[in-house]
Motif scaffolding. Structure first.
Motif: not given
Length: 599
Positions: A181, A183-185, A187-190, A216
């Protein structure tokens, strides 16, 4: 600290008396005796456990246990004195005193840690950082980043595949998922930066993690190796960029120090091609074993001068004698003169022409340097009674389709032929492409990226075996220790690497996306193959003679044909010579007999 602790001790016992008696008449003879005893015993045990020598801004569970011991033993001492003097033990008083004592002593240290540790410092313009690995190294890294206001990184979250750690907070930082996760994290947490904080990570695990990080836009770095952290040479916060060498997908070969020392230490060692990528690294590795004399032989004066100056700077304080010899392998008389002048015990033959397309255009030079040069060096070593001669070969010598590969295969035949005639132990070491060496793809990729791209790859399906320069050099040195004579040693190179994947990794490590730089396919060049082999199927001996080192079976040596080519090659044109070399190199009959080597 002593004054503060004194106030705490007295406050603890008198306040406990007040709580238990509900009276302000707390000063009694037993209480005074108990307080004096408690005060003296507290300071005694504090000095005994070195409480006043602790750096409390770095305190942890260990310091808490020491505080518990000092306070508990002080209470026990007070209880003993009470029993002796007043013939009674005030258990409730001492129990409450112990609790208040622990609370105030521990709390004072915690406040000091918070004050000195700087956990309350503002984030400011620091870059949000994702730490991969919530273990001891990751926690240590997070603590240093939190307490160091000079760093530009601010830990924002942990990543860890341990489900028992996920959804927990460590130092106030959440553990919010696994590697899949990232890549997702990010993006979500900048996330601006990713730091891989698992020093014991294997190459394959690192490759998997980096592949996710590469999805990322964050910059990816890694903390130092475990041995560097353990010896204290490097701090956990001294992380570095991920290198291509980190992603080879296999672990490096470790040296058998004892066996190498036995044939190198206090001996005379000669290295041909000492100014080249492999030869110079062999010289560095050999110098660690303190030979009596190290002869640096090469054709290029600038490269020989450079490695000589480097070795003198690193090992000038030792008794190693460094000698330089500028010589051409094709000059048989000079090679013999050098060998007989120095009488080396061990020769590492690293000099060779290795560039495949160039050798396709100049087959006569490949033959003169790789075959005649090897023959001259081998004969000189035999006549000078060298104990061990180690020649560096290549995976391109297996089923060769190029002149370079063919000449290296023929050079292997020369070595095996010389081993049958001489008391010198002649062996060859075969490995794949070397990352970072002159002429290798990594420096080329980096230059192309600096110019804005595109990166050029010959074919999308092109695969190669790779190893680092230090690994290649270690293999060469270890082969000399294992040598019995006539062997071809082969390193377990792990899984082959697609050149396209390698190019993509170099692009990402340089801070760009593949789309920004681009990859251009140029087509397979003359003499190249889509894939390389380390041994033919019928050459392979499955038994390892050393961890990750195999040995090939013996094969027929067509030395009469080699002599014919030597006698006739000056009258051949390039096309004729190329055909003769490839025919000879591929016309090898494997003998049924195994070569037996015991390590």
């Amino acid at each position: 600290m002593i004054l503060m602790d004194s106030v705490i001790v007295l406050t603890a016992i008198f306040f406990s008396r007040f709580l238990l008696s509900a009276s302000f008449q707390v000063v009694t003879v037993p209480i005074v005796i108990s307080s004096i005893t408690l005060l003296l015993s507290h300071h005694f045990f504090s000095f005994y456990y070195k409480l006043y020598k602790k750096a409390w801004e770095y305190a942890s569970v260990g310091e808490l246990l020491i505080i518990s011991k000092a306070v508990s033993f002080s209470i026990v001492a007070a209880a003993i004195i009470q029993q002796i003097v007043v013939l009674d033990v005030y258990f409730r008083l001492l129990a409450v005193t112990w609790m208040i004592h622990m609370l105030l002593i521990g709390g004072s240290r915690l406040c000091w840690r918070i004050f000195r540790g700087g956990y309350n410092k503002s984030a400011g313009q620091r870059k949000r950082t994702l730490i991969v690995g919530a273990g001891s190294a990751g926690t240590m890294l997070a603590r240093q980043l939190l307490t160091n206001s000079d760093t530009e990184l601010l830990p924002a979250a942990f990543i860890d595949d341990d489900v028992n750690k996920q959804n927990l907070d460590i130092l106030g930082i959440p553990v919010i998922g696994g590697v899949a996760s990232i890549s997702k994290i990010a993006d979500e947490h900048k996330i601006d930066n990713i730091v891989i904080a698992i020093p014991s990570l294997s190459k394959k695990q690192l490759n998997t993690i980096f592949t996710e990080c590469a999805k990322t836009k964050a910059k990816t770095q890694i903390i130092p190796m475990l041995e560097d952290l353990a010896t204290g040479r490097i701090s956990v916060s001294q992380f570095r960029d991920v290198q291509v060498e980190d992603l080879l997908g296999r672990e490096p070969v470790e040296l058998d120090i004892e066996s190498i020392s036995g044939y190198v230490t206090k001996k005379v060692v000669l290295v041909t091609g000492a100014g080249g990528s492999i030869g110079s690294e062999v010289c560095r590795q050999i110098s660690r074993f303190l030979p009596e004399k190290l002869i640096l032989l090469g054709h290029g004066e600038n490269s020989i001068y450079s490695i000589e100056m480097e070795l003198r700077e690193l090992y000038g304080h030792t008794n190693i004698e460094f000698v330089t010899e500028i010589a051409d392998l094709q000059d048989a008389n000079k090679m013999l003169a050098v060998m007989q002048a120095h009488r080396p015990h061990v020769v590492y033959h690293a000099a060779a022409h290795k560039h495949v397309p160039l050798m396709e255009r100049n087959p006569e030079e490949a033959f003169k340097n790789n075959v005649l040069g090897t023959l001259n060096a081998a004969k000189a070593a035999s006549m000078s009674r060298v104990e061990t001669f180690v020649m560096i070969s290549t995976d391109k010598a297996v089923n060769p389709t190029s002149v370079m590969g063919a000449t290296k295969r023929i050079a292997e035949m020369v070595i095996q032929h010389m081993d049958r005639l001489s008391n010198t132990k002649f062996v060859a070491v075969r490995f794949g492409n070397v990352l970072g060496s002159r002429g290798s793809v990594i420096p080329l990729f980096k230059k192309q990226i600096e110019k804005g791209g595109p990166v050029t790859v010959t074919h999308p399906d092109m695969v190669r075996y790779f190893m680092t320069i230090p690994e290649a050099s270690r293999l060469v040195i270890q082969a000399g220790a294992l040598a019995k004579g006539g062997e071809i040693f082969v390193l377990d190179m792990g899984d082959p690497v697609k050149i396209t994947d390698l190019a993509q990794n170099v692009i990402r490590m340089s801070g760009y996306t593949v789309e920004e730089i681009g990859i251009h396919y140029t087509g397979i060049r003359p003499g190249e193959k889509l894939f390389e082999e380390m041994l033919k199927d019928n050459e392979m001996d499955e038994q390892q003679v050393y961890p990750k080192i195999y040995i090939g079976k013996s094969f027929e040596v067509y030395y009469d044909e080699i002599e014919e080519i030597i006698a006739e090659f000056s009258g051949m044109n390039k096309a004729e010579l190329r055909v003769r070399l490839l025919d000879l190199a591929n016309n090898v009959v494997v003998l049924p007999k195994f070569v037996s080597v015991t390590g």
